[in-house]
Design a protein around this motif. Sequence first.
Motif: not given
Length: 127
Positions: A54, A74, A83-85, A87
Amino acid sequence: MARTGPPDAARFRPGHRRDLLQPLWLFWTTDDGKARSHAPDYFARKADGTALVLDCRPLNRIKPRDQVAFDAARMACELLGWRYEVVGPAPEVLVRNVRWLACYSHPRHHLLDTAAALRAVFPNLPA
């Protein structure tokens, strides 16, 4: 920016196992030959073995240079199967509740007899 929000809250969710603050650095060279680097904000390893990386930034404050770093993170995560986000900030009520609950993770609150009694009364609660 204070990094309190989804990663802190994640430890109270089922399936969460471990998280690290700024766990790695990415280094790359831009198309015009300039050296760049970026350290994502959080890494979370879930109980099922999957990984989540994150970056925390108010979404309305992402500048073009930041977006390039986030895109590089990413791509690196995709190569690793993570997984990459990106936020934004968590709601203030959530932040305050998580900080309050976090106080109870101290060992002085690990009351095994009390926990066993509660599990006997409420057998359907997760362990």
